[in-house]
Write an enzyme that holds these catalytic residues in place. Structure first.
Site, PDB file in Angstrom:
ATOM      1  N   ALA A 124       0.837  -1.202   0.000  1.00 44.03           N
ATOM      2  CA  ALA A 124       0.000   0.000   0.000  1.00 44.03           C
ATOM      3  C   ALA A 124       0.870   1.249   0.000  1.00 44.03           C
ATOM      4  O   ALA A 124       1.399   1.653   1.048  1.00 44.03           O
ATOM      5  CB  ALA A 124      -0.928  -0.028   1.203  1.00 44.03           C
ATOM      6  N   GLU A 127      -1.944   6.845  -2.767  1.00 43.65           N
ATOM      7  CA  GLU A 127      -3.016   7.472  -2.000  1.00 43.65           C
ATOM      8  C   GLU A 127      -3.903   8.268  -2.947  1.00 43.65           C
ATOM      9  O   GLU A 127      -3.497   8.575  -4.058  1.00 43.65           O
ATOM     10  CB  GLU A 127      -2.396   8.410  -0.956  1.00 43.65           C
ATOM     11  CG  GLU A 127      -1.490   7.651   0.001  1.00 43.65           C
ATOM     12  CD  GLU A 127      -1.035   8.492   1.180  1.00 43.65           C
ATOM     13  OE1 GLU A 127      -1.220   9.724   1.150  1.00 43.65           O
ATOM     14  OE2 GLU A 127      -0.504   7.884   2.121  1.00 43.65           O
ATOM     15  N   GLY A 131       0.260   8.883  -6.354  1.00 43.60           N
ATOM     16  CA  GLY A 131       0.960   7.621  -6.203  1.00 43.60           C
ATOM     17  C   GLY A 131       2.435   7.723  -6.536  1.00 43.60           C
ATOM     18  O   GLY A 131       3.287   7.116  -5.888  1.00 43.60           O
ATOM     19  N   SER A 132       2.737   8.546  -7.528  1.00 42.32           N
ATOM     20  CA  SER A 132       4.120   8.632  -7.990  1.00 42.32           C
ATOM     21  C   SER A 132       5.023   9.348  -6.985  1.00 42.32           C
ATOM     22  O   SER A 132       6.191   9.013  -6.837  1.00 42.32           O
ATOM     23  CB  SER A 132       4.167   9.383  -9.316  1.00 42.32           C
ATOM     24  OG  SER A 132       3.420   8.673 -10.284  1.00 42.32           O
ATOM     25  N   THR A 158      -3.644  -3.442  -5.149  1.00 35.39           N
ATOM     26  CA  THR A 158      -3.826  -4.774  -5.735  1.00 35.39           C
ATOM     27  C   THR A 158      -3.830  -5.813  -4.617  1.00 35.39           C
ATOM     28  O   THR A 158      -3.031  -5.711  -3.684  1.00 35.39           O
ATOM     29  CB  THR A 158      -2.695  -5.061  -6.734  1.00 35.39           C
ATOM     30  OG1 THR A 158      -2.753  -4.060  -7.739  1.00 35.39           O
ATOM     31  CG2 THR A 158      -2.844  -6.435  -7.379  1.00 35.39           C
ATOM     32  N   GLU A 245       9.914  -4.477  -8.886  1.00 29.95           N
ATOM     33  CA  GLU A 245       8.517  -4.341  -9.299  1.00 29.95           C
ATOM     34  C   GLU A 245       8.441  -3.947 -10.782  1.00 29.95           C
ATOM     35  O   GLU A 245       7.671  -4.521 -11.553  1.00 29.95           O
ATOM     36  CB  GLU A 245       7.895  -3.258  -8.410  1.00 29.95           C
ATOM     37  CG  GLU A 245       6.435  -3.039  -8.610  1.00 29.95           C
ATOM     38  CD  GLU A 245       5.835  -2.149  -7.504  1.00 29.95           C
ATOM     39  OE1 GLU A 245       6.364  -2.107  -6.376  1.00 29.95           O
ATOM     40  OE2 GLU A 245       4.819  -1.495  -7.784  1.00 29.95           O
ATOM     41  N   ARG A 271      -7.887 -16.314 -41.223  1.00 24.60           N
ATOM     42  CA  ARG A 271      -8.955 -15.409 -41.637  1.00 24.60           C
ATOM     43  C   ARG A 271      -8.767 -15.018 -43.116  1.00 24.60           C
ATOM     44  O   ARG A 271      -7.720 -14.516 -43.500  1.00 24.60           O
ATOM     45  CB  ARG A 271      -8.924 -14.175 -40.751  1.00 24.60           C
ATOM     46  CG  ARG A 271      -9.743 -13.021 -41.241  1.00 24.60           C
ATOM     47  CD  ARG A 271     -11.209 -13.222 -40.938  1.00 24.60           C
ATOM     48  NE  ARG A 271     -11.976 -12.019 -41.273  1.00 24.60           N
ATOM     49  CZ  ARG A 271     -13.299 -12.001 -41.316  1.00 24.60           C
ATOM     50  NH1 ARG A 271     -13.986 -13.092 -41.061  1.00 24.60           N
ATOM     51  NH2 ARG A 271     -13.931 -10.896 -41.613  1.00 24.60           N
ATOM     52  N   GLY A 367       4.766   2.923 -11.403  1.00 20.87           N
ATOM     53  CA  GLY A 367       5.521   4.084 -11.916  1.00 20.87           C
ATOM     54  C   GLY A 367       5.120   4.362 -13.346  1.00 20.87           C
ATOM     55  O   GLY A 367       5.316   3.511 -14.216  1.00 20.87           O
TER      56      GLY A 367
END
Lengths: 382, 249
Positions: A124, A127, A131-132, A158, A245, A271, A367
């Site tokens: 967590a 906010e 976030g960055s 998440t 991450e 196709r 990010g």
């Protein structure tokens, strides 16, 4: 096998691929509809050793290196629903590694449950206000004898609804304008902690099978022993784990794009339009040739930086370049492959429709592309 | 091409591992084949086998089942005492079904082919009871151990090689055996009896069956370009074809 993988990596790849084919792909539709993955799949992954790849054996891990993580992420990203690798990697690579910097006592308590898939992790940071800008977060912690009291809220978390263990970033003390990074701290918060409220499950555009929540901390009492590392010195720790991450997001981007492109190539071969398969039209052939090249370039960059990372040599600039390139390419490919399918691509029943929606979050989560460019520009001392 | 472990051998590995989990003991993998077989052995070790023997020598390439059975049986003898041998009931590349049976013959032990289920193992009496499926029922076979069992499709569900298993497999023994390590004469074999040239069974050719396309399209009335007389003509043609070629009317 390629330069980066050894025989045992390929044996592992085969195990993961079989697992994905037998136990993930048959259920993705159901999970997407429900907006979550079941507990049973976590336990199953725990049994086969997928959730403790790099953790030491003493906690139940396999003590393997990052290249195994790379293989694992590549294979689970081929399941056709990106929410699955996102949810799993949040547990394994984005949240639980913070325990590496916690006390031995905390590791002994939490890691075995995490590795067995009995307890699920979330991280967590973000906010409602942003976030960055990690240094600018508003959630704060106040020391109260043997506890910290947390107040504030988090968003876009998440595994937020179903997690058991939250790694929460909060500021201790006032914001120091001279040194904004000071005060940032990381806490382990158990789900049952009083004062932690799980908000609603957020409705998203993609990544549907990974549950995303808002969290509220109202005088949430966290024992001091749940502080990770030193009080107020969490910022560099977070920045370091962001590298892992971002690299994982890059792997997911490349592998899911690869799968989507393989599907599109098969479709173009079958196709028929104007009495010829689509794959015989120059415009389609060239589009595919371009995409195959882009993915190859993205993959090789990801492999190279993954290798550097496994050697402890990946700089944040290299990782940022990888995240920027792979996620942007994934979105370009999402647009282009959907175009090959035409109207069918716009229909829910075609997996490419999901890939298009899933790809969109890649340039935002972990990010944004803009932040990646800022990091690169900063390292260039522009 | 992606090479895989013969799926029936995979059932054999799984069955051996389950037997070990129930009764203890040791699982040793034995194979004959080129260098690429090592990945299959490592996979088996990662699944839980204890050690492996790899008979790897170009001289053995394309040997017949008789030779393969003899050489493998010889390596099994070298391993010392054993209770059960599990093999796939056949190999999927040339569909040969004899290696397992040859091994049992060579070792002078009973074999039970196409075992759908190991019903009971009695370690004290040294007996194994197996179930075999036959048309409309099944047969129960009871034999003394050591014995050899060949494994058919869907006998079990082979486990995945777990990651801790893969890490442990790296340290497990993988013995390599070359042709020079084997006393061929003692086995009644010679260099000449090995490989493709020595094989008693010669494969003369392998063909992909040609599938004949039988569809014939006769332009009919849906085609606006076809006029009245032509419709009658095409109907006549259809009847003629049904009668003369398809022989159905």
């Amino acid at each position: 096998m390629g330069w980066i993988f050894r025989e045992e990596h390929e044996i592992f790849r085969k195990s993961v691929r079989q697992f994905v084919e037998n136990e993930v792909i048959p259920h993705t539709e159901e999970w997407e509809e429900k907006g979550e993955i079941p507990r049973s799949i976590w336990k199953r992954m725990g049994e086969i050793g997928f959730l403790g790849i790099e953790y030491p054996e003493e906690y139940g891990g396999a003590g393997a290196d990052f290249i195994y993580t790379l293989v694992f992420m590549e294979e689970i990203s081929r399941c056709g629903a990106m929410g699955f690798p996102i949810s799993v990697s949040t547990h394994t690579d984005m949240a639980s590694p913070y325990l590496n910097l916690g006390t031995e006592e905390r590791r002994k308590k939490y890691l075995p449950q995490i590795i067995k898939g009995e307890k699920i992790c979330a991280i967590a940071v973000s906010e409602p206000s942003g976030g960055s800008d990690v240094a600018g977060i508003h959630t704060y912690a106040v020391r109260d004898e043997d506890f910290y009291k947390l107040n504030g809220s988090k968003i876009f978390i998440t595994n937020g609804v179903n997690a058991d263990i939250y790694f929460v970033v909060a500021r201790v003390g006032e914001l120091n304008e001279e040194d904004r990074h000071k005060g940032i701290s990381i806490f382990i918060v158990d789900k049952e902690t009083s004062g932690l409220k799980i908000g609603r499950k957020l409705d998203k555009m993609g990544w549907l099978c990974s549950d995303t929540a808002e969290l509220f901390f109202e005088g949430c009492r966290v024992p001091c022993k749940n502080l990770i590392g030193k009080e107020g010195e969490g910022f560099p720790v977070i920045m370091r784990n962001f590298q892992r991450e971002r690299l994982v997001i890059s792997i997911i981007s490349v592998s899911a794009s690869q799968k989507a492109l393989e599907d599109a190539i098969n479709y173009a071969r079958e196709r028929v339009a104007f009495e010829r398969p689509l794959s015989k039209f120059q415009v389609i052939r060239h589009r595919i040739a371009e995409m195959v090249t882009q993915i190859e370039a993205a993959r090789q960059l990801t492999y190279y930086v993954s290798w550097l990372f496994s050697q402890g040599k990946a700089t944040d600039m290299k990782v940022s370049m990888t995240k920027l390139y792979t996620t942007e390419i994934a979105n370009r490919i999402a647009y282009e492959v959907l175009q090959i399918y035409g109207g069918y691509g716009y229909m829910r029943e075609f997996p490419v429709e999901r890939f298009y929606r899933d790809a969109r979050a890649l340039t935002i989560g972990a990010g944004t592309s803009e932040i990646m460019k800022e990091i690169i520009a900063k390292r260039l001392e522009l | 091409m992606k090479w895989v472990l013969n799926p029936y051998d995979e059932f054999a590995v799984e069955e051996a591992l389950r037997t070990k989990e129930q009764f203890g003991g040791e699982v040793v993998l034995v194979t004959m084949g080129p260098a690429r077989c090592r990945e299959a052995l490592r996979t088996g070790l990662a699944m839980g086998a204890d050690s492996s023997v790899h008979i790897e020598d170009d001289n053995f390439a394309f040997s017949d089942n008789y030779v393969v059975g003899k050489i493998i049986a010889n390596e099994i003898k070298n391993l010392g005492e054993y209770d059960l041998i599990f093999t796939g009931f056949k190999i999927i590349d040339d569909e040969s079904v004899q290696v397992g049976i040859h091994i049992a013959e060579e070792l002078g032990i009973p074999h039970v082919a196409l075992v759908s289920k190991v019903v009971r193992i009695d370690p004290d009496q040294k007996r194994v009871t197996c179930q075999k499926e036959i048309d409309g029922g099944h047969v129960i076979v009871d034999v003394p151990m050591p014995a050899l069992i060949t494994c058919p499709d869907a006998m079990n569900e082979p486990r995945y090689a777990s990651l801790p298993g893969i890490m442990k497999a790296k340290k497990k023994p993988l013995k390599e055996v070359l042709v020079d390590d084997i006393n061929l004469e003692a086995l009644g074999l010679s260099r000449e009896s090995l490989g493709k040239d020595g094989a008693r069974v010669k494969t003369t050719s392998i063909k992909v069956p040609q599938i004949e396309r039988k569809l014939k399209v006769i332009t009919g009335k849906d085609n606006p370009a076809v006029k009245g007389d032509e419709i009658i003509e095409s109907t006549h043609e259809l009847i003629k074809l049904l009668r003369e070629e398809a022989k159905v009317v």
